[in-house]
Design a protein around this motif. Structure first.
Motif, PDB file in Angstrom:
ATOM      1  N   ASP A 106       0.822  -1.216   0.000  1.00 23.07           N
ATOM      2  CA  ASP A 106       0.000   0.000   0.000  1.00 23.07           C
ATOM      3  C   ASP A 106       0.855   1.265   0.000  1.00 23.07           C
ATOM      4  O   ASP A 106       0.368   2.347  -0.328  1.00 23.07           O
ATOM      5  N   LEU A 107       2.124   1.131   0.398  1.00 28.34           N
ATOM      6  CA  LEU A 107       3.028   2.289   0.495  1.00 28.34           C
ATOM      7  C   LEU A 107       3.856   2.504  -0.766  1.00 28.34           C
ATOM      8  O   LEU A 107       4.375   3.595  -0.991  1.00 28.34           O
ATOM      9  N   GLY A 108       4.031   1.448  -1.563  1.00 29.98           N
ATOM     10  CA  GLY A 108       4.851   1.553  -2.762  1.00 29.98           C
ATOM     11  C   GLY A 108       5.319   0.187  -3.205  1.00 29.98           C
ATOM     12  O   GLY A 108       4.845  -0.843  -2.727  1.00 29.98           O
ATOM     13  N   GLU A 109       6.288   0.174  -4.120  1.00 30.80           N
ATOM     14  CA  GLU A 109       6.812  -1.080  -4.645  1.00 30.80           C
ATOM     15  C   GLU A 109       7.708  -1.756  -3.615  1.00 30.80           C
ATOM     16  O   GLU A 109       8.664  -1.168  -3.124  1.00 30.80           O
ATOM     17  N   VAL A 110       7.390  -3.008  -3.303  1.00 38.10           N
ATOM     18  CA  VAL A 110       8.138  -3.783  -2.317  1.00 38.10           C
ATOM     19  C   VAL A 110       9.322  -4.454  -3.018  1.00 38.10           C
ATOM     20  O   VAL A 110       9.153  -5.096  -4.060  1.00 38.10           O
ATOM     21  N   THR A 111      10.511  -4.288  -2.451  1.00 42.94           N
ATOM     22  CA  THR A 111      11.697  -4.954  -2.979  1.00 42.94           C
ATOM     23  C   THR A 111      12.330  -5.801  -1.880  1.00 42.94           C
ATOM     24  O   THR A 111      12.057  -5.611  -0.701  1.00 42.94           O
ATOM     25  N   GLY A 112      13.185  -6.727  -2.277  1.00 40.90           N
ATOM     26  CA  GLY A 112      13.884  -7.581  -1.319  1.00 40.90           C
ATOM     27  C   GLY A 112      13.046  -8.772  -0.903  1.00 40.90           C
ATOM     28  O   GLY A 112      12.010  -9.073  -1.489  1.00 40.90           O
ATOM     29  N   SER A 113      13.531  -9.453   0.120  1.00 37.00           N
ATOM     30  CA  SER A 113      12.846 -10.629   0.658  1.00 37.00           C
ATOM     31  C   SER A 113      12.952 -10.593   2.179  1.00 37.00           C
ATOM     32  O   SER A 113      13.692  -9.787   2.735  1.00 37.00           O
ATOM     33  N   VAL A 114      12.238 -11.477   2.836  1.00 36.10           N
ATOM     34  CA  VAL A 114      12.310 -11.543   4.299  1.00 36.10           C
ATOM     35  C   VAL A 114      13.746 -11.871   4.720  1.00 36.10           C
ATOM     36  O   VAL A 114      14.253 -11.331   5.697  1.00 36.10           O
ATOM     37  N   GLN A 115      14.416 -12.747   3.963  1.00 37.76           N
ATOM     38  CA  GLN A 115      15.778 -13.155   4.306  1.00 37.76           C
ATOM     39  C   GLN A 115      16.785 -12.004   4.114  1.00 37.76           C
ATOM     40  O   GLN A 115      17.682 -11.827   4.921  1.00 37.76           O
ATOM     41  N   THR A 116      16.637 -11.228   3.046  1.00 36.47           N
ATOM     42  CA  THR A 116      17.595 -10.150   2.756  1.00 36.47           C
ATOM     43  C   THR A 116      17.121  -8.793   3.260  1.00 36.47           C
ATOM     44  O   THR A 116      17.893  -7.854   3.302  1.00 36.47           O
ATOM     45  N   GLY A 117      15.854  -8.718   3.614  1.00 37.67           N
ATOM     46  CA  GLY A 117      15.269  -7.462   4.079  1.00 37.67           C
ATOM     47  C   GLY A 117      14.295  -6.905   3.054  1.00 37.67           C
ATOM     48  O   GLY A 117      14.642  -6.735   1.886  1.00 37.67           O
ATOM     49  N   LEU A 118      13.069  -6.672   3.477  1.00 36.77           N
ATOM     50  CA  LEU A 118      12.060  -6.041   2.626  1.00 36.77           C
ATOM     51  C   LEU A 118      12.216  -4.530   2.697  1.00 36.77           C
ATOM     52  O   LEU A 118      12.589  -3.991   3.741  1.00 36.77           O
ATOM     53  N   TRP A 119      11.909  -3.855   1.610  1.00 30.40           N
ATOM     54  CA  TRP A 119      12.013  -2.393   1.554  1.00 30.40           C
ATOM     55  C   TRP A 119      10.889  -1.802   0.725  1.00 30.40           C
ATOM     56  O   TRP A 119      10.442  -2.404  -0.239  1.00 30.40           O
ATOM     57  N   VAL A 120      10.497  -0.612   1.092  1.00 31.41           N
ATOM     58  CA  VAL A 120       9.694   0.251   0.226  1.00 31.41           C
ATOM     59  C   VAL A 120      10.344   1.620   0.284  1.00 31.41           C
ATOM     60  O   VAL A 120      10.546   2.172   1.372  1.00 31.41           O
ATOM     61  N   ARG A 121      10.694   2.134  -0.874  1.00 32.05           N
ATOM     62  CA  ARG A 121      11.216   3.502  -0.978  1.00 32.05           C
ATOM     63  C   ARG A 121      10.143   4.336  -1.655  1.00 32.05           C
ATOM     64  O   ARG A 121       9.860   4.138  -2.830  1.00 32.05           O
ATOM     65  N   ARG A 122       9.572   5.238  -0.892  1.00 32.39           N
ATOM     66  CA  ARG A 122       8.477   6.055  -1.402  1.00 32.39           C
ATOM     67  C   ARG A 122       9.002   7.245  -2.197  1.00 32.39           C
ATOM     68  O   ARG A 122      10.032   7.810  -1.865  1.00 32.39           O
ATOM     69  N   PRO A 123       8.257   7.647  -3.244  1.00 30.83           N
ATOM     70  CA  PRO A 123       8.672   8.836  -3.992  1.00 30.83           C
ATOM     71  C   PRO A 123       8.632  10.095  -3.117  1.00 30.83           C
ATOM     72  O   PRO A 123       9.325  11.073  -3.408  1.00 30.83           O
ATOM     73  N   GLY A 124       7.860  10.061  -2.017  1.00 30.73           N
ATOM     74  CA  GLY A 124       7.776  11.193  -1.105  1.00 30.73           C
ATOM     75  C   GLY A 124       8.956  11.324  -0.166  1.00 30.73           C
ATOM     76  O   GLY A 124       9.027  12.255   0.630  1.00 30.73           O
TER      77      GLY A 124
END
Length: 164
Positions: A29-47
Motif C-alpha cells: 500500500d506504500l509503494g513497490e516492495v523490494t527484497g525478501s524476508v531473508q535479505t530485508g524487505l524495503w519500500v522507498r516512497r517517492p515522497g
C-alpha cells in the motif's frame, strides 16, 4: 503524505505483530516492495521515506525502521514532533514533553525513548556537517524487542506476552 508513529502499534498501514504476508500487503500500500524476508524487505516512497520491516520469532513484524531520503515530501511524526523535519535537538526537546528520552550509550547523538520503544539515529555529531543535525532513521519496536534473556524471563514470569 503524513505518517503517524503509533508506538507500540505501528506506522501507517504497518502494524507490529502482524504476519509476514500481512506486513508485505501493508507495504504494498506504500509503494513497490523490494527484497525478501531473508535479505530485508524495503519500500522507498517517492515522497522521501523508506520503510524496512524487521521480523522476529514466529515470523511476526517486531520492528519498523524508517529512513529519511533526500527531498522529503513525506512527513513522519510522533504527536506534534516531525522526527525528520526538525533538528535532532528540537526533536529530543519536543519528545521530552511527552515521554522520557535518553541518549543511546553506543553512539553519540542518537536517542531512545524507552517507554515508547522508539529509537532515533543520526550519523554522528559534527557542527560543520548539516546532515548530522537531523535524524536519518527512526526505529519503532514491539514490547520485548530489546529484552535481554533475564528480562524475557521476567516478562514471562509476570504473565506478560513475549516479545516478537
Amino acid at each position: 503524505m503524513d505518517f503517524e508513529l503509533e508506538p507500540p502499534h505501528g506506522i501507517g498501514p504497518l502494524r507490529l505483530g502482524t504476519t509476514v504476508d500481512e506486513a508485505r500487503c501493508a507495504l504494498g500500500d506504500l509503494g513497490e516492495v523490494t527484497g525478501s524476508v531473508q535479505t530485508g524487505l524495503w519500500v522507498r516512497r517517492p515522497g522521501g521515506l523508506a520503510f524496512s520491516p524487521g521480523f522476529g520469532r514466529g515470523g511476526r513484524l517486531n520492528s519498523i525502521e524508517l529512513y529519511q531520503q533526500h527531498d522529503m515530501l513525506d512527513v513522519a511524526r510522533y504527536r506534534d514532533v516531525d522526527v525528520f523535519g526538525m533538528t535532532a535537538l528540537e526533536v529530543v526537546e519536543r519528545l521530552r514533553g511527552h515521554t522520557r528520552v535518553v541518549e543511546a550509550a553506543e553512539q553519540e547523538g542518537c536517542f531512545v525513548a524507552p517507554d515508547l520503544l522508539l529509537s532515533l539515529w543520526r550519523p554522528g555529531v559534527d557542527p560543520d556537517d548539516e546532515e548530522t543535525h537531523y535524524f536519518s532513521a527512526v526505529l519503532l519496536a514491539r514490547p520485548g524487542y530489546y529484552d535481554t534473556p533475564a528480562e524475557a524471563a521476567a516478562r514471562q514470569a509476570a504473565g506478560l506476552p513475549p516479545g516478537y
